[in-house]
Structure formats: C-alpha cells, structure tokens
Design a protein around this motif. Structure first.
Motif, mmCIF file in Angstrom:
data_model
loop_
_atom_site.group_PDB
_atom_site.id
_atom_site.type_symbol
_atom_site.label_atom_id
_atom_site.label_comp_id
_atom_site.label_asym_id
_atom_site.label_seq_id
_atom_site.Cartn_x
_atom_site.Cartn_y
_atom_site.Cartn_z
ATOM 1 N N GLY A 240 78.276 46.389 154.616
ATOM 2 C CA GLY A 240 77.140 46.399 153.713
ATOM 3 C C GLY A 240 76.242 45.187 153.795
ATOM 4 O O GLY A 240 75.489 44.915 152.867
ATOM 5 N N PHE A 241 76.295 44.448 154.918
ATOM 6 C CA PHE A 241 75.345 43.346 155.088
ATOM 7 C C PHE A 241 73.978 43.926 155.392
ATOM 8 O O PHE A 241 73.852 44.817 156.226
ATOM 9 N N SER A 242 72.977 43.409 154.719
ATOM 10 C CA SER A 242 71.652 43.955 154.931
ATOM 11 C C SER A 242 70.980 43.263 156.110
ATOM 12 O O SER A 242 71.137 42.071 156.324
ATOM 13 N N LEU A 243 70.210 44.034 156.867
ATOM 14 C CA LEU A 243 69.521 43.466 158.026
ATOM 15 C C LEU A 243 68.227 42.783 157.634
ATOM 16 O O LEU A 243 67.705 41.961 158.356
ATOM 17 N N THR A 244 67.689 43.179 156.468
ATOM 18 C CA THR A 244 66.431 42.586 156.044
ATOM 19 C C THR A 244 66.680 41.711 154.836
ATOM 20 O O THR A 244 67.571 41.991 154.037
ATOM 21 N N PRO A 245 65.930 40.648 154.711
ATOM 22 C CA PRO A 245 66.223 39.698 153.644
ATOM 23 C C PRO A 245 65.905 40.184 152.234
ATOM 24 O O PRO A 245 66.491 39.700 151.300
ATOM 25 N N GLU A 246 65.001 41.174 152.058
ATOM 26 C CA GLU A 246 64.605 41.526 150.685
ATOM 27 C C GLU A 246 65.724 42.140 149.889
ATOM 28 O O GLU A 246 65.791 42.002 148.687
ATOM 29 N N LYS A 247 66.505 42.933 150.567
ATOM 30 C CA LYS A 247 67.394 43.838 149.874
ATOM 31 C C LYS A 247 68.239 43.106 148.835
ATOM 32 O O LYS A 247 68.909 42.137 149.129
ATOM 33 N N GLN A 248 68.172 43.609 147.613
ATOM 34 C CA GLN A 248 68.953 42.979 146.565
ATOM 35 C C GLN A 248 69.902 43.991 145.970
ATOM 36 O O GLN A 248 69.624 45.175 145.947
ATOM 37 N N GLU A 249 71.004 43.517 145.504
ATOM 38 C CA GLU A 249 71.992 44.401 144.902
ATOM 39 C C GLU A 249 72.157 43.987 143.449
ATOM 40 O O GLU A 249 71.982 42.826 143.096
ATOM 41 N N THR A 250 72.522 44.960 142.645
ATOM 42 C CA THR A 250 72.809 44.622 141.267
ATOM 43 C C THR A 250 74.264 44.198 141.175
ATOM 44 O O THR A 250 75.142 44.863 141.715
ATOM 45 N N VAL A 251 74.481 43.102 140.523
ATOM 46 C CA VAL A 251 75.863 42.716 140.232
ATOM 47 C C VAL A 251 75.976 42.535 138.726
ATOM 48 O O VAL A 251 74.998 42.241 138.054
ATOM 49 N N GLN B 281 93.198 32.350 118.517
ATOM 50 C CA GLN B 281 93.113 31.940 119.916
ATOM 51 C C GLN B 281 92.040 32.790 120.615
ATOM 52 O O GLN B 281 91.932 33.986 120.356
ATOM 53 N N GLU B 282 91.270 32.148 121.471
ATOM 54 C CA GLU B 282 90.268 32.899 122.245
ATOM 55 C C GLU B 282 90.417 32.570 123.717
ATOM 56 O O GLU B 282 90.417 31.397 124.102
ATOM 57 N N LEU B 283 90.551 33.589 124.529
ATOM 58 C CA LEU B 283 90.647 33.394 125.972
ATOM 59 C C LEU B 283 89.525 34.186 126.634
ATOM 60 O O LEU B 283 89.206 35.285 126.206
ATOM 61 N N PHE B 284 88.954 33.599 127.648
ATOM 62 C CA PHE B 284 87.875 34.287 128.360
ATOM 63 C C PHE B 284 88.233 34.454 129.824
ATOM 64 O O PHE B 284 88.847 33.571 130.431
ATOM 65 N N LEU B 285 87.813 35.564 130.345
ATOM 66 C CA LEU B 285 87.949 35.762 131.774
ATOM 67 C C LEU B 285 86.619 36.334 132.246
ATOM 68 O O LEU B 285 86.117 37.305 131.695
ATOM 69 N N ARG B 286 86.056 35.698 133.264
ATOM 70 C CA ARG B 286 84.745 36.152 133.722
ATOM 71 C C ARG B 286 84.859 36.631 135.162
ATOM 72 O O ARG B 286 85.480 35.975 135.990
ATOM 73 N N GLY B 287 84.279 37.747 135.427
ATOM 74 C CA GLY B 287 84.320 38.264 136.791
ATOM 75 C C GLY B 287 82.975 38.836 137.173
ATOM 76 O O GLY B 287 82.124 39.083 136.321
ATOM 77 N N THR B 288 82.765 38.989 138.462
ATOM 78 C CA THR B 288 81.526 39.572 138.940
ATOM 79 C C THR B 288 81.851 40.876 139.637
ATOM 80 O O THR B 288 82.796 40.952 140.406
ATOM 81 N N VAL B 289 81.071 41.875 139.321
ATOM 82 C CA VAL B 289 81.355 43.198 139.852
ATOM 83 C C VAL B 289 80.139 43.663 140.627
ATOM 84 O O VAL B 289 79.001 43.437 140.222
ATOM 85 N N TYR B 290 80.374 44.298 141.713
ATOM 86 C CA TYR B 290 79.288 44.666 142.603
ATOM 87 C C TYR B 290 79.560 46.047 143.145
ATOM 88 O O TYR B 290 80.694 46.375 143.491
ATOM 89 N N ARG B 291 78.532 46.877 143.168
ATOM 90 C CA ARG B 291 78.701 48.204 143.736
ATOM 91 C C ARG B 291 78.287 48.155 145.182
ATOM 92 O O ARG B 291 77.167 47.820 145.498
ATOM 93 N N ARG B 292 79.220 48.473 146.043
ATOM 94 C CA ARG B 292 78.916 48.406 147.460
ATOM 95 C C ARG B 292 77.837 49.412 147.793
ATOM 96 O O ARG B 292 77.887 50.570 147.427
ATOM 97 N N ASN B 293 76.877 48.916 148.526
ATOM 98 C CA ASN B 293 75.676 49.668 148.841
ATOM 99 C C ASN B 293 75.963 51.004 149.510
ATOM 100 O O ASN B 293 76.645 51.094 150.504
#
Ligand SMILES: Nc1ncnc2c1ncn2[C@@H]1O[C@H](COP(=O)(O)OP(=O)(O)O)[C@@H](O)[C@H]1O
Ligand SMILES: [Mg+2]
Lengths: 508, 313
Positions: A31-42, A108-120
């Motif tokens: 899923g690497f883009s050949l053109t620089p514009e392409k953006q993905e939503t994460v 008590q408060e615990l946080f977990l942060r993650g990034t999710v991405y839909r493969r193109n």
C-alpha cells in the motif's frame, strides 16, 4: 568480450527486476503510494480505563484490537504513571496488562492510545474467526430456534436474509422470537443468540465487539455487532436496529466471547473509547502498518528510522539521483564540469538557498575567490598551502558577504554559510589553474557546465515526486544502478559530438 | 549546426563513449597505465627495448638529491628537467647551454643553480603533478630539434602524434601553435591541427577551430609542404611501442632530433579524438582494417609496411 557483455546484461536485468519488482510489490501489496499527494485517514483511538482501587496491588487486563487484513493497528502507547505496562499473548490473542507498582487506593485512570489505519483499497473479506459455538441443553429453546429459522424466507441475497432474520427476531408478534429473546442469557446474550440463529439459517456469521471510528467521538463503549460473510465481502449488521452498517469505519476490538476488561484489585471498572480522525501521508501509514507485519521491504524504507534521522537520510537518497544526472550530462550530453561530483554538492546547497539566490552567491564567491587567488599564482606555492590559502580567502569572502548583505538588509546573503567551504575552495583552485593553463574561455565553459548541471540536479532533487519516490522506495536505487551501468556501457555518440564533428560531414 | 548519429557513424567517426568503452576499457587494462602515465617508467621501458628517446641523465628523487644537483650538472650537456608525472608541458625546464655559472634557456635568458635547484625541488614536492602528489624530477638530454619544421609553428617545435591500434599505426597528426593559441599546441584553443599521411609522412589537411586552412595564420607558411623526414622511422618506432606496453590503443608522441632522428617523448593511454578532425577522417574504418588482421602474426616492421600501404591518401 561477449561473456562480459552477457554478464552486464544479466546484472542489469537482475537489478531491474529486483528494483521494479519490489517497487511494484510495495505499491500493490503493502500500500505504498507512488504519488506524494495520496493521504490516508488514520484514527487515534484512546481507551480510558477507570476503576476504584481496593488498597491492594492492582492488575488490569485489556484485550487488544487485532490486526486484520484491512484494519491495521499501529503505535500503541500507554500513558499510566505508577503502572508497569506490557503486552502479553494468551491463546494467540493479545492483551495489554498493567501492574501497579504498589497498592492503589481511590479512583484510578489508565490510558492507552493507538493509531488505526485502514489499508488502502483492501476492504476486509474475512469474517472474524468464531469461537466454539454454544451448546444449548434446553430442548424447548432448541426447538424454538429451529422453528424460528424454519419460518424465515430462504430466498433473496445473503444481505436480505440476514437483515430479515434480525427484523424477525425483534418482531414482537413472532412467538418464537419473543421466547428466544427472553431466554437470551442461555446463549450468552442477545447478540450471541442472533449469531446462533444466523448459523442455524446457514449464514456464516460471527459476533464482534468494536467501535465506529467517527471523525471525533468521545466516551464510546464497545458495542456488539454481527459479521456475515457475503461472497468476498463482509457485512456488518447492527442487531439493535437490524441494519447494515459501514464496515469500513468499524474497528473490531474483539471477536471472542471473553471479557474486554478485567481488573484484579479494583472495583467499579469501566472502559470507554474516544476516537479522532486525521490524515497522514499514505506511505507513512503503510510503513507503520508494515512494521507490524515485519515486512523486510518496509524495514528497508527510511520511514522506519526515527524521524530525526529521516531528514539526513532523505538527502542521502537524493545523491544517487544527482549522480545519475551527472552521468547523463557527461556521457550522453557531453557537458564537462569542474570536478565530477561538485555539481551535486552545489545542488544540495541550492536546496537550502533556492536556485536564484544560490546561483548568485556561488557566482560572487567564486569570482571574488578567483581574483584573490590570482595573486597567489606568483608565489608558486605547493598544492596544500595553496589550497589552504584559498580556504582562508573563502572564509573572508563569506564573512564579507554576510556582513555586507546584513548591513544593506539583504538577509539572503546570510545563507552563504550553506556552501561547503572546502568544495568552494577546490572549485576556485581548479578554475584558476584552468584559467592559467587553458584560458578564460575554458573557465567559462566548465564553470557554466558545472552551474548548469547543478541547477538541473537541483530541479530534479527538489521535485516532490522524485523526492517521494526516493524516500519511499529506496530500492529504486537498484533501477538507478542499472541505468548507470547501461549508460556506462553506451558507446554511441554524445549530443555535443553531433556538433563537434559536424564540420567533418560533407553531404549536408 | 548539428549532424545526426547515423551520419557520424557512416563517416566512421569515433566518439568519446566509443573510445572509452570499446577502445580504452577493452585494450588498455588499468594495471598497464603506470607504464605510460609515469614518464620515468616509460623511459626505462623504452631504453630496455632499445627504442630511441632522449637519454635519461639522472633522476632527482629526494631533497638530498637536489643538493647534489650542482655537482651532477657540472659536466652535463644541454638538458631538460621535467616531472615524471607531469602533463600539458607543465614544469618542463629546458637548459640549452651554459654561460659561465649560468644555465641558459632556449629564450636566451640565464638562471643560476639556485633556481635550477628550486625547480627540481618544486617538482618533487608535487607542484606539477596531478592532485599535488609528490613526484620525481627527470633529467634528460635535450633534443636538438631538426629545422625541418621551421616556420610551421608560431612558437616551439611541433611534435608528431601517431595513434597505434593493436600495433598498427593508423593515423597521425601534428599540432602547430599559433598566436591565437598563445603558443600552446592545443587544438581547442586555436592551434592548427595538421593531419599526416601514414603512407607518406606528408601533410594531408589542416584545420583551425574546425575550419580548413592552407597557410599558417601567423607565419604564412604553406601547410601542404609539411613533410616529415625519416617518416618510416617514426611509424616504426611508434608501432614498436605496442610490444613494450601491450596496450591496444596508444598515442605515441615523437619529435625529430637533428642527429638522432625520431625520439619518443611520451606515450598516452587515452589519446584524444581531435586527430580525426585534423585528418578530416574517421578512425573507425582504419580500426576495421586492423581488426581484419586479427590472428596474423606480424613484427613491428611488417605492421609498418602493411599500414603504410593501407593507410595512404
Ligand atoms: N628532452 C627534451 N628536449 C627538448 N624539448 C623537450 C624535451 N622534453 C620535452 N620537451 C618539450 O616539452 C614539450 C612537452 O613534453 P612532454 O614530454 O610531451 O611532456 P607533457 O606530458 O607535459 O606534454 C615537448 O613537446 C617538447 O617541446
Ligand atoms: Mg606532450
């Protein structure tokens, strides 16, 4: 001779296949883009766990969302002071585990942060695996289920049948449905009941718990949905509304029947989720995603380096492209430059200063340097002292340019420091020797050739497409190498020779 | 203004890439370069094979040698000091004679021993060598130039360049300095390039800045009268260089000594292509004639005879 040529051809072919092949693979599969514009939503997904400490050491276990073919979870980070955090695998599933450093008391408060991405372009096509189906002992419930399924319309598409089943299940006049829903606990809840019935109706179904990734949503809870395989697609059904939802925005958090959150040494625990969407460059997302799958082609991309190192390497990857331009200009066009790779270094400076300012500064430094250097000629100095003296001149010129341009309010002059002094000194030295030995014409020809080459290299290097390809597909260097080898063995005429030997052609 | 590659190919013209890829890379292995790039090595090689070159009188290798110079030069005839790794005529000091303690240059001006020492010292510290690498200074006999070429050159004496391909002399030329070239024998600076017939040793065509001409622009000498004496010796000496260097593509530079005949001054592993312009003729057809001789064993003398028969205008 011919074996050498064969060897050459084989090497070129291998390089081309490897280079182009891996570019293709990274583009098509990773899923690497050949053109620089392409953006993905994460989406940034933050889970917030709260519980009350029981004045004892606490252990919190949160099940983790799974990487699936379409949705990729990358960069999980834990924010919870006072706790040790790590991932553990249990029965092939991943959990995040926090252990408190001592007894905990109060909220008590615990946080977990993650990034999710839909493969193109890779919409998921697998239903989540299903744990062991529940065995129902109660004879009358089993009978009701069979009757319920039998009463359904078996025609229509999978989608229609699945929706129809859920509608029938919530229909208050359907006796079997009312009875089954009342006893849903036996099946492990309403959702699992629906899943049970779907399977009985011959649909490939599984229940999942997850989140909708909205643009911005806070305090979501995981909700149960049903996935149904429909050909090579997956339908996501909301059992509460009996509607088909957009599976593209759904993050499957869990598909087994185990609890999402377990807290030992605490009470009143809950977990909520917030999501935030953002756009990032497609290649960045592809890298992070690939890092998870441990693909070596991804590890071979500079995006896998720390951000601070990336910039240096970006420049590094551009240099071979400059070298290719030089090879083309020298061997195909026939332009001579002063110092083979000097134009590349000058082009790198232009990247900082921009072209016109860079050219102007270069011309000023070199011409003033040449004038000063001409006084050295009479002294008959040896090479090293001579070049050192030129270096001193160059520094004087730098200082002078900086001070003067600052005084007259031209901040551009301060960029002079981007020019590598040693290279400039050597350029001045070579030019001045050339002047003495061959005359000013050759200096103009070679100096002009160098600046032309540097400008062309600059234009290529600062091109967004070229830059993007070089950063994201370093294996393009193999293709570059192949081209350089081909040019290196090219024995045809150079462009300038068509001019040089033109007088020898009689029949014009 | 521009021609087409196919026309150049038809004219048999060798381009730079062809020279580098098909000639130099193929016939001149890198390891053989030092024997022509280092004039001292060349000199020893030539002496061993009994080829004629200005005799080596001595070598200045260390600053210690520089101190011994005065004694060494005391009973020397006319001599030349030059850097073994020099090029383009840089660092060549010619001493034509003595005037008491003074060393007299061909121009007539005299210098004393201190200046000769300083010159030798500069050579060995690398003033004239490529990249400033330390070098050695060669002292060799001065060539007593024949007056056969008087008037053909604005300054200096022309030397003869012969291209030797696989041992066969295939093309020859001389470069005549002009006022425009500032006395230098460099074609692209405006010196006259004069093609020489391999068969006869006589002038073929002359060009200056790519344009044909008939008379020397400064001396007015008719260029067609250029005729190299002892021509057979020139081509024979040149083709013998093949055996001693085993280089398939070689440029041999010779000058004519009044008494000793042709003298080899230097060898070149990357001879340029301007010789084609001076001859108004491409090299390729001549290479093909020689290639057709592959497999036939010939001595240098036989190759010379063959070439002089084949390559005649
Ligand atoms: N032994 C010599 N006697 C007289 N002149 C010489 C001698 N050696 C060199 N020269 C002059 O110097 C010029 C350059 O010499 P050469 O050996 O070809 O060195 P370079 O490699 O610098 O061209 C010659 O063309 C010739 O005019
Ligand atoms: Mg020479």
């Amino acid at each position: 001779m011919s074996t050498k040529q064969l060897q050459l051809k084989v090497i070129v072919l291998v390089l081309l296949v490897l280079g182009i092949g891996s570019v293709w693979y990274k583009n098509q599969v990773l899923g690497f883009s050949l053109t620089p514009e392409k953006q993905e939503t994460v989406w940034t997904v933050e889970s917030k766990i709260t519980f009350d400490g029981d004045n004892a050491p606490a252990e919190v276990v949160l099940s983790m969302p799974e990487n699936r073919k379409d949705m990729v979870v990358m960069d999980v980070r834990n924010i919870a002071p006072g706790y040790r955090f790590n991932f553990v695998n249990r029965d092939g599933e991943r959990y995040g585990v926090w252990k408190s450093n001592g007894p905990v008391q109060g909220r008590q408060e615990l946080f977990l942060r993650g990034t999710v991405y839909r493969r193109n372009g890779n919409s998921g096509n697998n239903v989540s695996p299903v744990p062991q189906e529940i065995v129902v002992d109660n004879e009358s419930l089993r009978k009701a289920a069979v009757d319920f399924v039998a009463s359904l319309d078996r025609s229509g598409s999978i989608r229609q049948r699945a929706v129809h089943l859920l509608q029938a299940l919530t229909n208050p006049v359907n006796q079997d449905a009312v009875y089954l829903l009342k006893e849903a606990k036996v099946f492990g809840g309403k959702i699992k009941l629906a899943r049970y019935l779907m399977r009985k109706a011959g649909l490939q179904a599984s229940s999942v718990r997850g989140l909708f990734l909205g643009e911005r949503s806070r305090k979501q809870k995981l909700k149960g949905y049903i996935e149904v395989a429909d050909g090579d697609k997956v339908l996501l059904l909301n059992p509460r509304s009996a509607e088909v939802e957009d599976a593209d925005k759904f993050l499957v958090w869990q598909y087994n029947d185990k609890p999402v959150l377990e807290v030992i040494g605490g009470s009143n625990s809950s977990v909520t989720f917030s999501t935030l969407s953002s756009k990032i460059l497609a290649s960045r997302a592809a890298v992070a995603a690939g890092k998870h799958s441990g693909n070596f082609l991804v590890d071979f991309s500079i995006y896998s380096l720390p951000v601070s190192e990336q910039n240096a390497f970006k420049l590094l990857l551009l240099i071979p492209i400059g070298a290719l331009v030089i090879v083309i200009l020298r061997n195909l066009v026939g332009i001579s430059t002063s110092g083979t790779f000097m134009p590349i270094l000058i082009a790198l400076v232009f990247l900082h200063t921009t072209l016109l300012i860079g050219l102007a500064l270069f011309l000023v430094v070199v011409s003033v340097g040449l004038i000063l250097r001409s006084y050295l000629s009479h002294l008959n100095l040896l090479l090293v002292p001579r070049i050192s003296a030129v270096l001193v001149f160059v520094i004087f010129i730098y200082v002078a340019i900086a001070v003067i341009s600052h005084k007259i309010g031209l901040s551009a002059g301060l960029q002079i420091t981007f020019f590598p002094m040693i290279i400039i000194s050597w350029t001045i030295e070579r030019m001045s020797v050339l002047w003495e030995e061959e005359g000013p014409k050759d200096v103009l020809v070679q100096g002009g050739g160098s600046l032309l080459s540097a400008s062309l290299i600059y234009l290529v290097m600062q091109n967004r497409y070229v830059g993007h390809i070089a950063y994201s597909f370093p294996e393009i260097l193999l293709v570059l190498l192949a081209i350089i080898i081909i040019i290196g063995s090219y024995s045809g005429y150079r462009l300038t020779e068509l001019y040089r030997f033109e007088p020898m052609i009689k029949d014009k | 203004m521009f021609t087409t590659p196919s026309k150049l190919r038809k004219a048999g013209i060798v381009g730079m890439n062809w020279r580098n890829v098909r000639m130099i890379a193929q016939y001149n292995p890198r390891r053989l370069y030092p024997q022509v790039d280092d004039k001292l090595k060349t000199k020893l090689l030539l002496a061993k094979a009994n080829l004629s070159a200005p005799e080596l009188l001595g070598v200045v290798k260390t600053q210690g040698n520089v101190r011994e110079l005065e004694e060494f030069l005391a009973d020397c005839g006319p001599f030349v000091i030059k850097p073994a790794n020099g090029s383009g005529g840089k660092g060549i000091l010619v001493i034509a004679g003595r005037d008491g303690g003074k060393f007299v240059k061909p121009s007539g001006s005299g210098i004393d021993i201190a200046e000769v020492r300083k010159h030798a010292s500069s050579i060995i510290s690398g003033l004239y060598s490529l990249g400033g690498r330390s070098d050695v200074a060669m002292i060799e006999e001065m060539v007593q130039f024949s007056d056969a070429f008087d008037g053909f050159s604005f300054q200096g004496v022309p030397d003869i360049r012969i291209i030797v391909y696989k041992g066969y002399p295939v093309m020859a030329m001389t470069r005549l300095s002009t006022r425009a070239s500032d006395g230098k024998a460099n074609l692209h600076q405006g010196a006259v390039g004069l093609g020489i017939d391999i068969g006869t040793g006589r002038a073929l065509k002359a060009v200056q800045n790519g344009r044909p001409l008939t008379h020397h622009p400064d001396t007015g000498k008719e260029l067609a009268t250029f005729d190299v004496p002892q021509w057979n010796d020139f081509v024979l000496q040149a083709s013998m260089c093949y055996e001693i260097t085993t280089m398939g593509y070689l440029g041999v530079d010779l000058v004519l000594d009044k008494e000793k005949g042709p003298q080899i001054l230097e060898l070149n592993a990357r001879p340029g292509l301007a010789i084609q312009i001076a001859n108004d003729m491409g090299l390729l057809p001549r290479f093909e004639v020689v290639d057709a001789q592959d497999g036939i064993e010939r001595t240098a003398a036989e190759r010379t005879v063959f070439a002089r028969q084949q390559f005649v205008a």
